[in-house]
Motif scaffolding. Sequence first.
Motif: not given
Length: 320
Positions: A157-179
């Motif tokens: 659970a700890k590993e999954v949480t860290a992975t999802i949080d990292a991906l969410s932080a990257q992919f929800s950036k304004p410069e990334n969300i459109a893609v």
Amino acid sequence: MNKFFAFFVILALSSKLVAQDQPNLLSSTKVTTIGYWNKGDKVSYHVINSKTTTKSGSTEPVKKSSDTYDLEITVVDSTEHAYILAMKYLKGSGEGLEPQLQEIMNSIQTTAVIRYQTDEFGSFVKILNLIELQKDFQKTCNEFKKQVVSTRKPEEAKEVTATIDALSAQFSKPENIAVLYMSDILAIHAYYGIELVLNKPMETDLEFPCFANINVPGTGKITLSAINKAKDIATFSMVSKPDKEELKKYMKLFFDQLFPDSKGKIPVDQMSIDFENTERLVIHLSDGWMESVESSQTAIVSDSKEKVKKVSSKLFTRNN
């Protein structure tokens, strides 16, 4: 330059276009790819998406997945110089997902409404509601994380949480969300505003939209292969490739951003990256909606140890 040329074609033939039932049909050997849409028009597509990964020396894929979904596009507004459209997902499925996760994935698809603008011909310009999509994506990631974590052991659970949080932080950036939403939009709208001559390939410079607001330059060849006036359709194909060196530069930046702890450790410089995209498109001559789009993307990545081939294919079929 293609749009510039097509614009003057339309001006020159405007009197004829108004009079005929198939305005995209310029002659027995020429067509344009232009959307003749009205406010309130709706069109829906069934999409089949599949991916396979194979390694050198292996006859069977090491990874294989597929999913299907339906999407609907509505013309929200129509002006002299632009269309405003809204795309939403009607239903979806993902192979091999647990029922709970499948429900979340369906919720992700059917909740998002992507509003975007095209030019007067129907070629994509930009997504208009990025902030709204950004909030929806973050909310969905949090819900997805809760469900996934609830079924895992504490260490997992700890590993999954860290992975999802990292991906969410990257992919929800304004410069990334459109893609995240561009693939389906561009599959339908990337090739509007051009004139094609039967069996006469047209070479064109292209840009491949990527994360971090980066467009990797490349080239393409578009060929009109058939015109069927009786069935009101024209068929054309596209073969495109990004520039190899520019693609390699982008991949290094992508890995460094997505995996900051591994910055500089992924030997992109030592890799050979080949990428090719092929498409077969069928357009309705009367109104300019795509009847079907079939695409296949092949990426071959190799280094001194192994070669990996990834093939992604999509088929869009317009629902009657």
